[in-house]
Write a protein that holds these residues in place. Structure first.
Motif, PDB file in Angstrom:
ATOM      1  N   LEU A   1       0.815  -1.213   0.000  1.00  0.00           N
ATOM      2  CA  LEU A   1       0.000   0.000   0.000  1.00  0.00           C
ATOM      3  C   LEU A   1       0.852   1.269   0.000  1.00  0.00           C
ATOM      4  O   LEU A   1       0.395   2.323  -0.446  1.00  0.00           O
ATOM      5  N   ARG A   2       2.096   1.169   0.493  1.00  0.00           N
ATOM      6  CA  ARG A   2       2.965   2.342   0.526  1.00  0.00           C
ATOM      7  C   ARG A   2       3.268   2.835  -0.896  1.00  0.00           C
ATOM      8  O   ARG A   2       3.431   4.035  -1.129  1.00  0.00           O
ATOM      9  N   ARG A   3       3.326   1.909  -1.843  1.00  0.00           N
ATOM     10  CA  ARG A   3       3.598   2.293  -3.235  1.00  0.00           C
ATOM     11  C   ARG A   3       2.493   3.187  -3.795  1.00  0.00           C
ATOM     12  O   ARG A   3       2.746   4.156  -4.489  1.00  0.00           O
ATOM     13  N   PHE A   4       1.252   2.871  -3.447  1.00  0.00           N
ATOM     14  CA  PHE A   4       0.130   3.697  -3.899  1.00  0.00           C
ATOM     15  C   PHE A   4       0.181   5.078  -3.252  1.00  0.00           C
ATOM     16  O   PHE A   4      -0.145   6.090  -3.886  1.00  0.00           O
ATOM     17  N   ALA A   5       0.583   5.124  -1.967  1.00  0.00           N
ATOM     18  CA  ALA A   5       0.665   6.404  -1.269  1.00  0.00           C
ATOM     19  C   ALA A   5       1.768   7.280  -1.861  1.00  0.00           C
ATOM     20  O   ALA A   5       1.598   8.496  -2.027  1.00  0.00           O
ATOM     21  N   ASP A   6       2.913   6.636  -2.208  1.00  0.00           N
ATOM     22  CA  ASP A   6       4.023   7.404  -2.787  1.00  0.00           C
ATOM     23  C   ASP A   6       3.663   7.937  -4.173  1.00  0.00           C
ATOM     24  O   ASP A   6       4.062   9.053  -4.543  1.00  0.00           O
ATOM     25  N   GLU A   7       2.916   7.145  -4.949  1.00  0.00           N
ATOM     26  CA  GLU A   7       2.556   7.550  -6.306  1.00  0.00           C
ATOM     27  C   GLU A   7       1.319   8.447  -6.345  1.00  0.00           C
ATOM     28  O   GLU A   7       0.997   9.041  -7.368  1.00  0.00           O
ATOM     29  N   GLY A   8       0.582   8.492  -5.176  1.00  0.00           N
ATOM     30  CA  GLY A   8      -0.624   9.314  -5.127  1.00  0.00           C
ATOM     31  C   GLY A   8      -1.765   8.754  -5.916  1.00  0.00           C
ATOM     32  O   GLY A   8      -2.636   9.501  -6.394  1.00  0.00           O
ATOM     33  N   THR A   9      -1.832   7.428  -6.080  1.00  0.00           N
ATOM     34  CA  THR A   9      -2.909   6.782  -6.830  1.00  0.00           C
ATOM     35  C   THR A   9      -3.909   6.139  -5.876  1.00  0.00           C
ATOM     36  O   THR A   9      -3.610   5.868  -4.707  1.00  0.00           O
ATOM     37  N   VAL A  10      -5.102   5.875  -6.398  1.00  0.00           N
ATOM     38  CA  VAL A  10      -6.183   5.291  -5.600  1.00  0.00           C
ATOM     39  C   VAL A  10      -6.079   3.768  -5.612  1.00  0.00           C
ATOM     40  O   VAL A  10      -5.817   3.165  -6.663  1.00  0.00           O
ATOM     41  N   VAL A  11      -6.283   3.173  -4.447  1.00  0.00           N
ATOM     42  CA  VAL A  11      -6.280   1.710  -4.343  1.00  0.00           C
ATOM     43  C   VAL A  11      -7.647   1.193  -4.780  1.00  0.00           C
ATOM     44  O   VAL A  11      -8.681   1.585  -4.220  1.00  0.00           O
ATOM     45  N   LYS A  12      -7.669   0.320  -5.778  1.00  0.00           N
ATOM     46  CA  LYS A  12      -8.922  -0.220  -6.300  1.00  0.00           C
ATOM     47  C   LYS A  12      -9.154  -1.635  -5.781  1.00  0.00           C
ATOM     48  O   LYS A  12      -8.267  -2.270  -5.220  1.00  0.00           O
ATOM     49  N   ARG A  13     -10.341  -2.094  -5.991  1.00  0.00           N
ATOM     50  CA  ARG A  13     -10.697  -3.439  -5.558  1.00  0.00           C
ATOM     51  C   ARG A  13      -9.839  -4.481  -6.244  1.00  0.00           C
ATOM     52  O   ARG A  13      -9.428  -5.471  -5.630  1.00  0.00           O
ATOM     53  N   GLU A  14      -9.533  -4.254  -7.532  1.00  0.00           N
ATOM     54  CA  GLU A  14      -8.713  -5.223  -8.254  1.00  0.00           C
ATOM     55  C   GLU A  14      -7.301  -5.297  -7.681  1.00  0.00           C
ATOM     56  O   GLU A  14      -6.667  -6.362  -7.669  1.00  0.00           O
ATOM     57  N   ASP A  15      -6.784  -4.156  -7.156  1.00  0.00           N
ATOM     58  CA  ASP A  15      -5.442  -4.142  -6.568  1.00  0.00           C
ATOM     59  C   ASP A  15      -5.387  -5.005  -5.313  1.00  0.00           C
ATOM     60  O   ASP A  15      -4.438  -5.775  -5.115  1.00  0.00           O
ATOM     61  N   ILE A  16      -6.418  -4.887  -4.467  1.00  0.00           N
ATOM     62  CA  ILE A  16      -6.448  -5.688  -3.234  1.00  0.00           C
ATOM     63  C   ILE A  16      -6.591  -7.161  -3.572  1.00  0.00           C
ATOM     64  O   ILE A  16      -5.932  -8.033  -2.970  1.00  0.00           O
TER      65      ILE A  16
END
Length: 337
Positions: free
Chosen positions: A299-314
């Motif tokens: 999840l830290r990668r999404f925070a660093d890139e500023g992108t939204v975590v989607k259901r498919e990612d989880i």
């Protein structure tokens, strides 16, 4: 929202059209057990004021009546309530008039209300309590009984002394003992027919005082109410059958609420660990730590890139996590080489 005893939601009945109840789809059009008193409109006590009342500057405790379940200010009960720790339940003035039979029990069971004497003392008024004629007669009657019992005791002492009297003395003793023992069959009959014996009638035969006030009751008073056939019928007619139910008390509801809160606060992970042996506990803790570490990094990668975590990612993360877990399990060696 104020919920009273036997209350049932109105969804699905005639009050709400085109709305079906999800709990009871076959519900009737009207619930006769619902009682919409002033509490449903945010008004309480005999003063019919909201709570909290923005215009009321007097600090006062609200007490709930166990019969009508309305809330009352302590100063509007017709009597000064005892200390909060001295009583457990209250019956308001209106409900005491409705359940008039409770006055007979109140003389024996109720916690006395406090009396205001400060104003009288400040004015220098001395109150002298004199015995009424009925009280005097009662005292004389009790002293007569005591005198009679003392006389009987003296006679018994004389009979117990060694005697060399004739047979007529023995007959006198026998006659006296026969009279003395005549009481006992009555008590035995009372015990055998306890189910038909009415405690209320016995109390009503004694003198008791009715007042236009609320009454205050200790924790175990309900268990002392009569449950004979006539009294149960009376409770049903007055719609107060719950008074004989010890699980209906305020204290019982408070204990249940406390127990439910403790259950909600329990950690399901700790409950699971406590049900396992030592090896299983270690394995579960290791798996939990691995999941926590990998999920945090992911999840830290999404925070660093500023992108939204989607259901498919989880979903993708857990698929990879399960795959890596199976690979570790297949490589694990359970025997010595």
């Amino acid at each position: 929202v104020f919920l009273s005893r036997n209350f049932r939601c109105d969804c699905g009945n005639s009050k709400f059209k085109n709305l079906q109840c999800k709990l009871l789809p076959e519900k009737g059009k009207v619930n006769s057990g619902n009682k919409y008193n002033d509490n449903f409109y945010g008004l309480y006590c005999t003063c019919k004021r909201p709570y909290p009342d923005p215009e009321d500057e007097i600090p006062d405790e609200m007490i709930q009546c166990i019969v009508c379940e309305d809330w009352f200010h302590g100063r509007h009960l017709g009597a000064v309530p005892p200390e909060s720790g001295d009583f457990h339940e209250m019956v308001c003035q209106a409900c005491m008039n409705h359940c008039h039979f409770l006055w007979a029990y109140a003389s024996q069971l109720a916690v006395p209300a406090l009396t205001k004497v400060n104003s009288l003392e400040d004015e220098g008024i001395v109150l002298k309590v004199e015995e009424s004629e009925e009280q005097k007669k009662e005292i004389k009657k009790e002293s007569g009984v005591e005198h009679q019992e003392t006389k009987e005791e003296k006679q018994m002492e004389q009979f117990n002394e060694p005697s060399t009297s004739s047979g007529s003395d023995f007959l006198n003793i026998y006659g006296y003992c026969s009279k003395f023992l005549q009481k006992f069959p009555v008590e035995t009959a009372k015990n055998t027919s306890e189910s038909s014996f009415c405690k209320l009638k016995e109390l009503q035969n004694k003198q008791f005082l009715k007042k236009d006030t609320a009454t205050f009751w200790p924790s175990n008073w309900r268990s002392k109410l009569c449950t004979c056939e006539d009294c149960l019928k009376m409770y049903s007619e007055l719609e107060v059958q719950f008074l004989t139910d010890e699980c209906d008390t305020v204290l019982a509801y408070e204990n249940k609420g406390t127990s439910d809160q403790e259950t909600e606060r329990r950690d399901p992970l700790m409950d699971t660990l406590n049900s396992m042996n030592r090896v299983q506990q270690v394995e579960l803790i290791c798996e939990y730590n691995d999941l926590k570490t990998e999920l945090t990094d992911y999840l830290r990668r999404f925070a660093d890139e500023g992108t939204v975590v989607k259901r498919e990612d989880i979903q993708h993360f857990f698929e990879e996590f399960q795959s890596r877990k199976r690979q570790r399990t297949n490589r694990m060696q359970y025997y010595c080489s």
